[in-house]
Motif scaffolding. Structure first.
Motif, short mmCIF file in Angstrom:
data_model
loop_
_atom_site.label_atom_id
_atom_site.label_comp_id
_atom_site.label_asym_id
_atom_site.label_seq_id
_atom_site.Cartn_x
_atom_site.Cartn_y
_atom_site.Cartn_z
N THR A 255 0.84 -1.21 0.00
CA THR A 255 0.00 0.00 0.00
C THR A 255 0.87 1.25 0.00
N ASP A 256 0.22 2.41 -0.07
CA ASP A 256 0.94 3.68 -0.11
C ASP A 256 1.66 3.99 1.20
N GLN A 257 1.25 3.35 2.32
CA GLN A 257 1.91 3.60 3.61
C GLN A 257 2.79 2.42 4.05
N ALA A 258 3.00 1.46 3.16
CA ALA A 258 3.76 0.25 3.51
C ALA A 258 5.22 0.56 3.85
N LYS A 259 5.78 1.60 3.21
CA LYS A 259 7.20 1.93 3.43
C LYS A 259 7.45 2.29 4.90
N LYS A 260 6.56 3.08 5.48
CA LYS A 260 6.72 3.47 6.90
C LYS A 260 6.61 2.26 7.82
N LEU A 261 5.68 1.35 7.50
CA LEU A 261 5.51 0.14 8.30
C LEU A 261 6.77 -0.72 8.22
N SER A 262 7.30 -0.89 7.02
CA SER A 262 8.50 -1.72 6.83
C SER A 262 9.70 -1.12 7.54
N GLU A 263 9.85 0.19 7.48
CA GLU A 263 10.98 0.86 8.16
C GLU A 263 10.91 0.65 9.67
N TRP A 264 9.69 0.76 10.22
CA TRP A 264 9.53 0.52 11.66
C TRP A 264 9.86 -0.93 12.01
N MET A 265 9.40 -1.87 11.20
CA MET A 265 9.66 -3.29 11.47
C MET A 265 11.15 -3.57 11.53
N VAL A 266 11.91 -3.01 10.62
CA VAL A 266 13.35 -3.24 10.57
C VAL A 266 14.02 -2.77 11.86
N SER A 267 13.54 -1.67 12.42
CA SER A 267 14.20 -1.09 13.60
C SER A 267 13.71 -1.64 14.93
N SER A 268 12.50 -2.20 14.96
CA SER A 268 11.88 -2.50 16.26
C SER A 268 11.48 -3.95 16.50
#
Length: 337
Positions: A255-268
């Motif tokens: 989705t259009d907001q998937a990038k923010k979700l993926s970035e958070w997953m990588v860090s947390s």
């Protein structure tokens, strides 16, 4: 107890629910929450002479009949879930609030069981931050209880007071200990010491931008996706190494907001599994969902060697489903402390 007894239970439960709903002048789901509370407590609650004496007498007779049927826990749950489905259909309940099917609760419990088994846990604190009708959490607990391996302490949150009441009364009739909280799960939680979360997340935009502002998964423009914020909030509230089992749209990473979700997953968190649920559970391809398994950093947590991916077979296909369970066992070995 026979299938006939279970059908009789549903019919009498529905009769009591209709009677109470008409007396209280409330919707079917509200009435069902009150009906189950009355059944659990063994009495009809009366406020300002409502229900009247005649209705109370009829309800008491129906409750006695229900008690005399003495169903097994599995039959009792099945009868109640059918009553929930009917009540929601009659109320024309919105899609995000519809009951989660038993099959999804079964699959989520299998994932939890394999992970808990290799971790040698005997006690687990579980939360459902979007509990809805309570069916997902109750099915999840009931399946784990059948193993006689775990002491489960459960908590539930939801911003819909009717559904919180229904989930609580449903759990009480099932003789389960469930702490239920009426609140916005994207706001701060009062509960702590949580080992595991299971949730069928509502999909859509979260309207309170000031609450979303503190989240890494928030959108840069406009409203943020509520299901992204709920994942972040839930994982933040778990103990170190805690497991989150989330039912999400299959297209969540596209989705259009998937990038923010993926970035958070990588860090947390560690992304440990992405599994499409059986297509037979959904009315259309657009409605299809997946299970995402996340693990919070800390403790003995580490990224699994191979993220478990694929499509879960239909639970009605025993041979294929047994093969999936074998895959789960191999994958779960990664969670050994």
């Amino acid at each position: 107890m026979s299938e006939k007894d279970m059908q009789s239970y549903f019919e009498k439960l529905n009769e009591a629910n209709t009677l109470l709903g008409e007396s209280l002048k409330v919707g079917n789901v509200d009435a069902l929450a009150e009906t189950l509370t009355n059944i659990s407590d063994g009495k009809v609650y009366v406020e300002n002479d409502v229900p009247d004496k005649d209705t109370v007498a009829k309800l008491e007779a129906l409750y006695k009949d229900l008690k005399d049927l003495n169903l097994t826990p599995s039959q009792l749950k099945q009868a109640i879930t059918v009553a929930i489905i009917k009540a929601q259909k009659d109320d024309k309940t919105e899609v995000n609030k519809l009951m989660t099917p038993d099959a999804i609760g079964l699959i989520a419990s299998l994932i939890a069981y394999e992970v808990l088994s290799v971790q040698n846990k005997t006690s687990v604190n579980v939360v459902d931050p979007t509990v809805g009708t309570g069916n997902l959490l109750i099915e999840f607990i009931e399946q784990l209880n059948m193993t006689d391996k775990y002491k489960i302490n459960a908590a539930a949150l939801d911003n819909d007071d009717t559904l919180v009441s229904l989930a609580k009364s449903f759990s009480e009739v099932m003789n389960l200990n469930l702490d239920a909280y009426h609140q916005d799960s994207i706001a701060e939680w009062d509960i702590t010491d949580i080992d595991m979360a299971v949730a069928d997340l509502p999909v859509g935009y979260y309207p309170v931008d000031e609450n979303a502002a503190k989240f890494k998964t928030k959108s840069d423009e406009g409203h943020s996706y509520a299901h992204h914020l709920l994942i972040e909030q839930t994982m933040k509230n778990l103990n170190d190494g805690g497991i989150g089992i989330f039912i999400v749209p299959s297209q969540i990473f596209q989705t259009d907001q998937a990038k923010k979700l993926s970035e958070w997953m990588v860090s947390s968190v560690y992304l440990q599994a992405v599994l499409d649920l059986p297509a037979t559970l959904f009315a259309s391809k657009e409605a299809q969902k997946a299970i995402v398994v996340l693990q919070k950093h800390g403790g003995n947590a580490k990224q699994v060697g191979n993220v478990l991916m694929g499509t879960i077979p239909d639970t009605n296909n025993p041979k294929l489903f047994e093969g999936f369970k074998d895959q789960l066992q191999d994958w779960a070995k990664n969670f050994k402390g």
